[in-house]
Design an enzyme around this catalytic site. Sequence first.
Site, PDB file in Angstrom:
ATOM      1  CE1 TYR A   1       0.475   1.875   4.216  1.00  0.00           C
ATOM      2  CE2 TYR A   1       0.875  -0.473   4.522  1.00  0.00           C
ATOM      3  CZ  TYR A   1       0.981   0.836   4.965  1.00  0.00           C
ATOM      4  OH  TYR A   1       1.609   1.094   6.161  1.00  0.00           O
ATOM      5  CB  CYS A   2       1.817   3.894  -1.512  1.00  0.00           C
ATOM      6  SG  CYS A   2       0.882   3.927  -3.043  1.00  0.00           S
ATOM      7  NE  ARG A   3       3.420   9.985  -0.767  1.00  0.00           N
ATOM      8  CZ  ARG A   3       4.401  10.496  -1.497  1.00  0.00           C
ATOM      9  NH1 ARG A   3       4.225  10.694  -2.795  1.00  0.00           N
ATOM     10  NH2 ARG A   3       5.552  10.797  -0.932  1.00  0.00           N
TER      11      ARG A   3
ATOM     12  CB  CYS B   1      -0.218   6.092  -4.197  1.00  0.00           C
ATOM     13  SG  CYS B   1       1.514   6.195  -3.751  1.00  0.00           S
TER      14      CYS B   1
END
Length: 224
Positions: free
Chosen positions: A177-179, A183
């Site tokens: 996962y990220c932002r 993302c």
Amino acid sequence: MSSQNPKRAMFEQFAAVARTLGSAHRLELLELLAQTERSVEELARLSGLTIANASQHLQQLRRSGLVEARRDGKRVLYRLADGDVVALLGALRRITERNVGAVEKVLNGYFRERDNLEPVSRKELLRRMRDGLVTVIDTRPAEEFAAGHLPGALNVPLRELKRRLRELPRDQVIVAYCRGTYCVLSYEAVAELRKRGFTAFRLEEGYPEWRAAGLPVERLTATA
């Protein structure tokens, strides 16, 4: 503000906030602030804006009540006004996906080319985490990870992924996962992991949405 038509007066205020959101740069700044509090200089660097331009956008966001600011010495630090800003951005994303045809071209041209498999939902990830069936990696920069991350997640910024592959188990599913939903860090990470033979998926959304949903998060404690 007309006292004869209070409903219209309210709609005028809603429209003012909507106009503030009518800028790709300001939406990107909100996404960056959804990760952690940041200075004008840092936001300018991350968004590719000049400091003056970033400051102007931030002032507009502040006037509309979407962000708040505080002074830390000579620096001015910005943060989201509250968690509902993340919900507002999520609603904007979902409506746009459903109703704007041009979005489909972008999705197919970049995002689905790198990952056309169904992402993992928050509910499913929670189940797998409880059962010990998954390794979660946070592909954001270290400072964002330190400010808050999913419980038990490993911080593997995208630029470090190739040299840290040996740290990742090959006998477990990896969820990155990220932002946020779009993302590119998690998309690129999942594509690289699959190319290297790992079973990898993206989390459906990002850290801000996870936190806004009231799910547990962890933070790194600063050491002296």
